[in-house]
Every structure is written in C-alpha cells, then in structure tokens.
Design a protein around this motif. Structure first.
Motif, PDB file in Angstrom:
ATOM      1  N   LEU A 148       0.992  -0.968  -0.176  1.00  0.00           N
ATOM      2  CA  LEU A 148       0.222   0.464  -0.212  1.00  0.00           C
ATOM      3  C   LEU A 148       0.704   1.479  -0.444  1.00  0.00           C
ATOM      4  O   LEU A 148       0.585   2.317  -0.569  1.00  0.00           O
ATOM      5  N   THR A 149       2.302   1.326  -0.342  1.00  0.00           N
ATOM      6  CA  THR A 149       2.977   2.465  -0.085  1.00  0.00           C
ATOM      7  C   THR A 149       3.667   3.071  -1.519  1.00  0.00           C
ATOM      8  O   THR A 149       3.932   1.221  -2.111  1.00  0.00           O
ATOM      9  N   THR A 150       3.285   3.979  -1.643  1.00  0.00           N
ATOM     10  CA  THR A 150       4.414   4.389  -3.038  1.00  0.00           C
ATOM     11  C   THR A 150       4.665   5.372  -2.424  1.00  0.00           C
ATOM     12  O   THR A 150       4.582   6.436  -2.104  1.00  0.00           O
ATOM     13  N   ALA A 151       6.197   5.531  -3.678  1.00  0.00           N
ATOM     14  CA  ALA A 151       7.117   6.707  -3.575  1.00  0.00           C
ATOM     15  C   ALA A 151       6.887   7.503  -5.482  1.00  0.00           C
ATOM     16  O   ALA A 151       7.058   6.643  -6.255  1.00  0.00           O
ATOM     17  N   THR A 152       5.912   8.373  -5.665  1.00  0.00           N
ATOM     18  CA  THR A 152       6.537   9.462  -6.632  1.00  0.00           C
ATOM     19  C   THR A 152       6.990  10.261  -6.081  1.00  0.00           C
ATOM     20  O   THR A 152       7.996  10.859  -6.002  1.00  0.00           O
TER      21      THR A 152
ATOM     22  N   ASP B 105       7.408  11.993  -3.101  1.00  0.00           N
ATOM     23  CA  ASP B 105       6.297  12.118  -1.991  1.00  0.00           C
ATOM     24  C   ASP B 105       6.331  10.143  -1.865  1.00  0.00           C
ATOM     25  O   ASP B 105       6.128  10.072  -2.742  1.00  0.00           O
ATOM     26  N   ILE B 106       6.134  10.161  -0.254  1.00  0.00           N
ATOM     27  CA  ILE B 106       5.925   8.858   0.053  1.00  0.00           C
ATOM     28  C   ILE B 106       4.139   8.671   0.568  1.00  0.00           C
ATOM     29  O   ILE B 106       3.919   9.634   1.891  1.00  0.00           O
ATOM     30  N   THR B 107       3.518   7.585   0.173  1.00  0.00           N
ATOM     31  CA  THR B 107       2.077   8.141   0.372  1.00  0.00           C
ATOM     32  C   THR B 107       1.704   6.634   0.235  1.00  0.00           C
ATOM     33  O   THR B 107       2.070   5.510   0.566  1.00  0.00           O
ATOM     34  N   ARG B 108       1.060   6.660   1.419  1.00  0.00           N
ATOM     35  CA  ARG B 108      -0.131   5.067   2.436  1.00  0.00           C
ATOM     36  C   ARG B 108      -1.105   5.304   1.576  1.00  0.00           C
ATOM     37  O   ARG B 108      -1.614   6.054   1.816  1.00  0.00           O
ATOM     38  N   SER B 109      -1.980   4.056   1.239  1.00  0.00           N
ATOM     39  CA  SER B 109      -3.493   3.892   0.558  1.00  0.00           C
ATOM     40  C   SER B 109      -4.166   3.363   1.102  1.00  0.00           C
ATOM     41  O   SER B 109      -3.606   2.787   2.662  1.00  0.00           O
ATOM     42  N   TYR B 110      -5.255   3.106   1.939  1.00  0.00           N
ATOM     43  CA  TYR B 110      -6.167   3.426   2.860  1.00  0.00           C
ATOM     44  C   TYR B 110      -7.530   3.240   2.168  1.00  0.00           C
ATOM     45  O   TYR B 110      -7.803   3.726   1.687  1.00  0.00           O
ATOM     46  N   LYS B 111      -8.285   2.344   3.275  1.00  0.00           N
ATOM     47  CA  LYS B 111      -9.402   2.808   2.119  1.00  0.00           C
ATOM     48  C   LYS B 111     -10.584   3.066   3.410  1.00  0.00           C
ATOM     49  O   LYS B 111     -10.197   2.843   4.515  1.00  0.00           O
ATOM     50  N   THR B 112     -11.269   4.028   3.216  1.00  0.00           N
ATOM     51  CA  THR B 112     -12.360   4.469   4.214  1.00  0.00           C
ATOM     52  C   THR B 112     -13.466   4.007   4.517  1.00  0.00           C
ATOM     53  O   THR B 112     -13.812   3.015   3.848  1.00  0.00           O
ATOM     54  N   GLY B 113     -13.945   3.806   5.811  1.00  0.00           N
ATOM     55  CA  GLY B 113     -15.523   3.513   6.159  1.00  0.00           C
ATOM     56  C   GLY B 113     -16.185   3.374   4.998  1.00  0.00           C
ATOM     57  O   GLY B 113     -17.245   2.741   4.987  1.00  0.00           O
ATOM     58  N   GLU B 114     -16.355   4.549   4.324  1.00  0.00           N
ATOM     59  CA  GLU B 114     -17.382   4.344   2.980  1.00  0.00           C
ATOM     60  C   GLU B 114     -17.031   3.362   1.649  1.00  0.00           C
ATOM     61  O   GLU B 114     -17.832   3.457   0.709  1.00  0.00           O
ATOM     62  N   GLY B 115     -15.741   2.662   1.601  1.00  0.00           N
ATOM     63  CA  GLY B 115     -15.352   2.704   0.582  1.00  0.00           C
ATOM     64  C   GLY B 115     -14.652   3.216  -0.873  1.00  0.00           C
ATOM     65  O   GLY B 115     -14.134   2.643  -1.477  1.00  0.00           O
ATOM     66  N   ASP B 116     -13.918   4.303   0.070  1.00  0.00           N
ATOM     67  CA  ASP B 116     -12.997   5.253  -0.345  1.00  0.00           C
ATOM     68  C   ASP B 116     -11.289   4.763  -0.682  1.00  0.00           C
ATOM     69  O   ASP B 116     -11.303   4.440   0.753  1.00  0.00           O
ATOM     70  N   TRP B 117     -11.244   5.004  -1.822  1.00  0.00           N
ATOM     71  CA  TRP B 117      -9.190   4.952  -1.571  1.00  0.00           C
ATOM     72  C   TRP B 117      -8.541   6.106  -0.871  1.00  0.00           C
ATOM     73  O   TRP B 117      -8.884   7.534  -1.415  1.00  0.00           O
TER      74      TRP B 117
ATOM     75  N   ASP C 131       4.184  -0.574   8.340  1.00  0.00           N
ATOM     76  CA  ASP C 131       4.760   0.014   7.364  1.00  0.00           C
ATOM     77  C   ASP C 131       5.618   0.699   7.041  1.00  0.00           C
ATOM     78  O   ASP C 131       6.180   1.236   5.732  1.00  0.00           O
ATOM     79  N   LEU C 132       6.634   0.386   8.030  1.00  0.00           N
ATOM     80  CA  LEU C 132       7.798   1.203   8.129  1.00  0.00           C
ATOM     81  C   LEU C 132       9.053   0.910   6.839  1.00  0.00           C
ATOM     82  O   LEU C 132       9.804   1.528   6.757  1.00  0.00           O
ATOM     83  N   LEU C 133       8.573  -0.519   6.627  1.00  0.00           N
ATOM     84  CA  LEU C 133       9.801  -1.615   5.984  1.00  0.00           C
ATOM     85  C   LEU C 133       9.076  -1.088   4.562  1.00  0.00           C
ATOM     86  O   LEU C 133      10.749  -0.365   3.798  1.00  0.00           O
ATOM     87  N   ASN C 134       8.699  -0.952   4.150  1.00  0.00           N
ATOM     88  CA  ASN C 134       7.866  -0.574   2.457  1.00  0.00           C
ATOM     89  C   ASN C 134       8.049   0.611   2.514  1.00  0.00           C
ATOM     90  O   ASN C 134       8.654   1.360   1.440  1.00  0.00           O
ATOM     91  N   VAL C 135       8.472   1.337   3.298  1.00  0.00           N
ATOM     92  CA  VAL C 135       8.355   3.194   3.424  1.00  0.00           C
ATOM     93  C   VAL C 135       9.857   3.482   2.924  1.00  0.00           C
ATOM     94  O   VAL C 135      10.545   3.601   2.481  1.00  0.00           O
ATOM     95  N   ALA C 136      10.281   2.774   4.145  1.00  0.00           N
ATOM     96  CA  ALA C 136      12.351   2.320   3.779  1.00  0.00           C
ATOM     97  C   ALA C 136      12.982   1.858   2.095  1.00  0.00           C
ATOM     98  O   ALA C 136      13.837   2.352   1.585  1.00  0.00           O
TER      99      ALA C 136
END
Length: 73
Positions: free
Chosen positions: A13-17, A28-40, A50-55
């Motif tokens: 779920l981690t992306t480096a742009t 930019d390094i971000t993590r994706s997540y899904k809201t309670g309404e189902g939106d990303w 998440d930290l290992l994927n961030v690194a």
C-alpha cells in the motif's frame, strides 16, 4: 513540478512518487487506505508495519534517481 510523475514505485500500500523539476528530483511517499465508505485515500502517516515498505520505497527511489542523473552526465 510537471503534471505527471517521472516514476512511481509501489510496494504493498506504499507508493513513492518521483517528480522531476528543473533537473532535480523530489519524492513523495504515501500509504493508501480505504475509508469506511469504501473510498481509497492517501496519507503520509505510517503504522509500524508500514515502515519497512517506506524504507524500501525510499531506497528504490534513490537508486532510480541516481541512475537518471548518471545517464545525464
């Protein structure tokens, strides 16, 4: 910065742009997540799990940028 990223690196779920601007790069390094309404959505806050994927994203971004800079010389 241009409208389109120069490159993206995704691990789980981690992306480096990577953005190119006047010959230099930013990341930019971000993590994706899904809201309670189902939106990303994206966040720059990370859980311990998440930290290992961030690194790894940061390392791969550095390698990609270094290769771009070495081919420009």
């Amino acid at each position: 910065m241009s409208n389109l990223p120069a490159h993206k690196i995704k691990l789980g779920l981690t992306t480096a742009t990577i953005w190119k601007n006047d010959g230099s790069y930013s990341v930019d390094i971000t993590r994706s997540y899904k809201t309670g309404e189902g939106d990303w959505k994206n966040t720059s806050g990370y859980f311990h799990s998440d930290l290992l994927n961030v690194a790894k994203c940061a390392e791969r971004a550095e390698i990609w940028i270094s290769r771009q800079l070495s081919t420009q010389q």
